[in-house]
Write an enzyme that holds these catalytic residues in place. Structure first.
Site, PDB file in Angstrom:
ATOM      1  N   GLN A 148     -14.474  -4.503  78.373  1.00  0.00           N
ATOM      2  CA  GLN A 148     -15.371  -3.606  79.107  1.00  0.00           C
ATOM      3  C   GLN A 148     -16.677  -3.399  78.347  1.00  0.00           C
ATOM      4  O   GLN A 148     -16.698  -3.346  77.116  1.00  0.00           O
ATOM      5  CB  GLN A 148     -14.690  -2.264  79.335  1.00  0.00           C
ATOM      6  CG  GLN A 148     -13.596  -2.324  80.383  1.00  0.00           C
ATOM      7  CD  GLN A 148     -13.057  -0.966  80.756  1.00  0.00           C
ATOM      8  OE1 GLN A 148     -11.870  -0.722  80.707  1.00  0.00           O
ATOM      9  NE2 GLN A 148     -13.947  -0.063  81.132  1.00  0.00           N
ATOM     10  N   LEU A 198      -9.295  -5.740  77.203  1.00  0.00           N
ATOM     11  CA  LEU A 198      -9.150  -6.357  78.514  1.00  0.00           C
ATOM     12  C   LEU A 198      -9.204  -7.877  78.425  1.00  0.00           C
ATOM     13  O   LEU A 198      -8.499  -8.586  79.157  1.00  0.00           O
ATOM     14  CB  LEU A 198     -10.257  -5.856  79.447  1.00  0.00           C
ATOM     15  CG  LEU A 198     -10.467  -6.621  80.748  1.00  0.00           C
ATOM     16  CD1 LEU A 198      -9.307  -6.382  81.697  1.00  0.00           C
ATOM     17  CD2 LEU A 198     -11.789  -6.256  81.385  1.00  0.00           C
ATOM     18  N   ARG A 235      -4.175  -1.251  85.559  1.00  0.00           N
ATOM     19  CA  ARG A 235      -4.541  -0.747  84.227  1.00  0.00           C
ATOM     20  C   ARG A 235      -5.744   0.174  84.323  1.00  0.00           C
ATOM     21  O   ARG A 235      -5.777   1.253  83.727  1.00  0.00           O
ATOM     22  CB  ARG A 235      -4.836  -1.947  83.319  1.00  0.00           C
ATOM     23  CG  ARG A 235      -5.130  -1.666  81.849  1.00  0.00           C
ATOM     24  CD  ARG A 235      -5.350  -3.014  81.159  1.00  0.00           C
ATOM     25  NE  ARG A 235      -5.528  -2.925  79.715  1.00  0.00           N
ATOM     26  CZ  ARG A 235      -6.694  -2.892  79.087  1.00  0.00           C
ATOM     27  NH1 ARG A 235      -7.819  -2.916  79.820  1.00  0.00           N
ATOM     28  NH2 ARG A 235      -6.771  -2.841  77.773  1.00  0.00           N
TER      29      ARG A 235
END
Length: 310
Positions: free
Chosen positions: A10, A93, A117
């Site tokens: 992210q 991620l 998630r």
């Protein structure tokens, strides 16, 4: 010399990422179409057109980044422009993307699980994160203990993050500035990622992950939680749970790769966040980004077309 494929987490997203690739490359377009079909709504429209706040929402950002990275990967693999990886790694991620890339996870399964998630992180999210640049790990760990927050991601030497509740983070920020930190910045996230506050997310996601098929990868994963080299499917499944409340030890990941003889890192996805960190951790390493490779090819094709027109 070996090669590592690395996949961002992210923060690497931007509105419009992958749009030009999808317009020009059917393989990339197919990835975004599969994302929309799996999720049951046109997330690709948000990826390509915004609004930015919708793309930044964790539940959208995670599958959007995964799909964009895989779109780049599919195109570069088809062109023969990527050497086979010796190892792969992902920043949080990015581990899901890495496992899709080496055949451990099906794209559809990965898209569903990272959407879940993101939803769980929004559901249980509290607190936030603080980036601190210019303090050594030991000094920042002492500040974290005093303020009641946790040392989270170790992204590069003297570039670390703290996670915790908001008032405690404010206290930690003041302590870090007083200790001589060069920069202290609140990150634009709505939860204390990679801290013990994320344990409810890990526990809930573990139940979902238990039903997802995971196969042996064609290249090992260097785990972002502890830099172990993993190939066993059950160990990979555990890593995807453990990494949620655990700091990302990116410095250790890159150093482990170097110990394994890796000298070239290929950042596959939008942007060049990881390449910048890798150059700080291992200045002797060579880095390439997917965006560079795609843009170089586009310029080359444009040059040929221009020559034909003369």
């Amino acid at each position: 010399m070996g090669h590592a494929w690395v996949f961002p987490g992210q923060g690497s997203q931007s509105v419009g990422m992958g749009r030009e690739l999808a317009e020009c490359e059917p393989l990339a377009r197919t990835v975004f179409e599969e994302m929309d079909a799996v999720l049951g709504f046109p997330l690709s429209r948000i990826v390509f057109e915004g609004p930015e706040e919708e793309l930044a929402a964790t539940r959208n950002q995670q599958p959007a980044l995964l799909a964009t990275c895989i779109a780049y990967l599919r195109v570069l693999e088809a062109r023969g422009e990527l050497p086979e990886p010796t190892v792969v790694a992902g920043h949080s991620l990015g581990e899901y993307t890495a496992l899709v890339a080496v055949g451990s996870l099906e794209l559809a399964d990965a898209l569903r699980i990272v959407r879940r998630r993101g939803e769980l992180m929004e559901m249980y999210g509290e607190g936030g994160m603080l980036a601190v640049i210019g303090l050594e790990r030991e000094r920042l760990a002492a500040i974290a203990a005093e303020a009641g927050v946790e040392l989270a991601n170790e992204n590069a030497p003297n570039q670390l993050t703290l996670s915790g509740r908001n008032e405690a983070l404010d206290h930690a920020a003041n302590l870090a500035r007083a200790a001589g930190a060069k920069r202290v910045v609140r990150l634009p996230v709505n939860a204390a990622f990679h801290s013990s506050l994320m344990r409810p997310v890990a526990e809930a996601l573990a139940r979902d992950l238990a039903t997802v098929p995971i196969r042996p990868p064609r290249a090992p994963l260097i785990a972002c939680s502890d830099a172990r080299v993993l190939t066993d499917p059950e160990e990979l499944r555990r890593e995807l749970v453990v990494q949620i409340p655990t700091p990302v030890r990116w410095v250790d990941v890159v150093r482990r790769a170097m110990d394994l003889g890796i000298r070239t890192f290929w950042e596959i996805g939008p942007g060049q966040v990881l390449s910048g960190l890798i150059r700080r951790i291992a200045p002797e390493a060579t880095t390439y980004t997917a965006e560079q490779l795609v843009q170089n090819r586009a310029r080359s094709v444009a040059s040929v077309e221009h020559t034909k027109g003369d």
